[in-house]
Enzyme design. Structure first.
Site, PDB file in Angstrom:
ATOM      1  N   HIS A 136       1.061  -2.135  -5.713  1.00  0.00           N
ATOM      2  CA  HIS A 136       0.696  -1.851  -4.334  1.00  0.00           C
ATOM      3  C   HIS A 136       0.307  -0.373  -4.192  1.00  0.00           C
ATOM      4  O   HIS A 136      -0.700  -0.038  -3.574  1.00  0.00           O
ATOM      5  CB  HIS A 136       1.879  -2.194  -3.429  1.00  0.00           C
ATOM      6  CG  HIS A 136       1.699  -1.746  -2.016  1.00  0.00           C
ATOM      7  ND1 HIS A 136       0.795  -2.335  -1.170  1.00  0.00           N
ATOM      8  CD2 HIS A 136       2.279  -0.754  -1.307  1.00  0.00           C
ATOM      9  CE1 HIS A 136       0.845  -1.732   0.008  1.00  0.00           C
ATOM     10  NE2 HIS A 136       1.728  -0.759  -0.050  1.00  0.00           N
ATOM     11  N   GLU A 199      -0.437  -7.263   4.619  1.00  0.00           N
ATOM     12  CA  GLU A 199       0.237  -7.250   3.319  1.00  0.00           C
ATOM     13  C   GLU A 199       1.587  -7.920   3.484  1.00  0.00           C
ATOM     14  O   GLU A 199       2.317  -7.622   4.437  1.00  0.00           O
ATOM     15  CB  GLU A 199       0.528  -5.813   2.876  1.00  0.00           C
ATOM     16  CG  GLU A 199      -0.660  -4.912   2.807  1.00  0.00           C
ATOM     17  CD  GLU A 199      -0.251  -3.440   2.805  1.00  0.00           C
ATOM     18  OE1 GLU A 199      -0.412  -2.794   1.761  1.00  0.00           O
ATOM     19  OE2 GLU A 199       0.228  -2.950   3.838  1.00  0.00           O
ATOM     20  N   GLU A 201       5.388  -8.080   2.630  1.00  0.00           N
ATOM     21  CA  GLU A 201       6.371  -7.140   2.103  1.00  0.00           C
ATOM     22  C   GLU A 201       7.764  -7.762   2.179  1.00  0.00           C
ATOM     23  O   GLU A 201       7.990  -8.748   2.873  1.00  0.00           O
ATOM     24  CB  GLU A 201       6.334  -5.816   2.888  1.00  0.00           C
ATOM     25  CG  GLU A 201       4.979  -5.114   2.749  1.00  0.00           C
ATOM     26  CD  GLU A 201       4.945  -3.698   3.299  1.00  0.00           C
ATOM     27  OE1 GLU A 201       6.003  -3.152   3.668  1.00  0.00           O
ATOM     28  OE2 GLU A 201       3.837  -3.141   3.354  1.00  0.00           O
TER      29      GLU A 201
END
Lengths: 279, 279
Positions: A136, A199, A201
């Site tokens: 990432h 994203e 997470e």
């Protein structure tokens, strides 16, 4: 580990999981529950009926409209409650009369998930997003500082920033496309975001806090993690790119952060513990 | 504008100011008050005695242990309460019987400041620090990015970051010298901070919020500011310098942020309004 409650193969809500959430129905006010199969088990009702009396803790924490007070208790309490729930939900339970064989209570405390409206499980006082995933970080650096590689601090400490605690919402909440200042043809311009990104997470809820000015030893850190959720870190990349020097992300992230409504405990994840990625 | 309460020349707590705070005493639980001379006027007691009955608002908001609910009301309410307080505290008040001439009530609701213990005036859900002062920004850039000048976005938008809401405390709270990772002789090292800094800043409490996804027009922004405090932005410059690429300040600021316990309203500052600095 099978339950007397029917649980489909591949269900997220097995007897091994037992995640915590906060729900309400048309008839029930906001309260703490645990997901099992296609049901949510009403912990407020169970606490009121003294089902947890054998465990040494303040069970009124399970009658509150958020999990905060219960999450702030010692890990030992969460483990004991989990064991008791696994026992009374087990198909071969020795405690059948507590729930399995007590039809009236069963009908009251097992609420079909289809009737449950989910709410934010905990009040969030502060929200921190850390920059720790190697791949990432490499991706982000390629976008925001091409050619410069990882920042020099990356392998020495988990770099983090505070996100906006008040715009964390649960899955299913509509997301408004943000408006802000972006650079178009070299000119700072107010505009709807043109580069909305997301994203997945891994996010943790800190249950038990520490006194200001005191530290938590890294070896005790897990005792303070109540559980984890998946998180969707929405980002307006064009707003973020223009605003983030020198103080980091702000409006590019503020408009919304989404989490799953069910908090999975570290105990539930224990069988999946593995060795960390080494670089 | 003089009061029948004795107020020393140069006192911060004139009839023009009337700042809001939250206090308790050995006998009184935590409540909202307004400072005047060497006293704090107990608004909870006044609300319970229906002193604000002529103003159209929910005066139970003044009976709460923080100012949040009251601050979330319309500006008009705050202005009307201010006018009423200025009237009943004025030496030539037409409402003498409400307080000045009602000795029993006076003795109950005017609490000597020396007996008041001050608390955080509002619960802080999110805390944002903006980078807007030209000279301040120039100083910071000289420290953190020497030779690079102001960032290109500086004159286009107020760059900001989220601070840690849970470590904002009132003046007088002891500050713990933070420990963290700093670079010593080129090596990242855990250490007590060696470069503790402080900056006075101007801070505002947002009273009335907005619905997520909706915006507040810049021309209506002042209606949402309940009042202002002075703030001490403590910084561990060595921790900050090492951690802040690419995500901005974090542990270098997290350990403590101090504010004054009295919130000064925009109405009190109105006579001092001036034209902004132009660059």
């Amino acid at each position: 580990m099978a339950s007397w409650i029917p649980i489909e193969d591949g269900s997220d809500f097995s007897l091994q999981n037992l995640p915590y959430g906060v729900f309400s129905t048309d008839d029930l006010d906001q309260r703490i529950g645990v997901a099992i199969g296609d049901y949510v088990l009403d912990l407020k009702a169970l606490a009121q009926e003294k089902v947890f009396a054998a465990i040494d803790f303040d069970s009124s924490t399970l009658e509150e409209p958020t999990i905060n007070a219960y999450a702030s208790l010692r890990k030992r309490v969460h483990q004991d409650v989990r064991k008791l729930l696994q026992e009374i939900l087990n198909e071969s339970t020795l405690l059948g009369p507590v729930l399995r064989d007590y039809r009236d209570r069963r009908d009251r405390v097992l609420v079909p998930l289809s009737r449950a409206k989910m709410h934010m499980p905990m009040h969030i006082g502060d929200y921190t997003d850390f920059f720790v995933g190697l791949y990432h970080a490499q991706n982000c650096c390629d976008i925001f500082r091409p050619g410069m590689g990882l920042p020099p601090n990356f392998s020495s400490l988990p770099v983090g920033y505070h996100g906006r605690a008040s715009s964390v919402v649960i899955s299913g909440t509509p997301v408004h496309r943000p408006r802000g200042q972006i650079v178009l043809n070299g000119i700072p311009t107010e505009s709807l975001c043109q580069k909305l990104d997301f994203e997945v997470e891994f996010a943790a809820f800190i249950g038990r806090g520490n006194k200001m000015g005191s530290r938590i030893d890294v070896n005790e850190a897990e005792d303070h993690i109540f559980g984890v959720v998946l998180m969707n870190d929405w980002s307006a990349r064009d707003i973020q790119q223009w605003e983030s020097t020198p103080l980091g992300p702000f409006n590019g992230k503020n408009f919304c952060t989404t989490i799953s409504p069910w908090i999975v405990t570290l105990e539930a994840l224990e069988p999946f513990r593995t060795t960390p990625l080494t670089v």
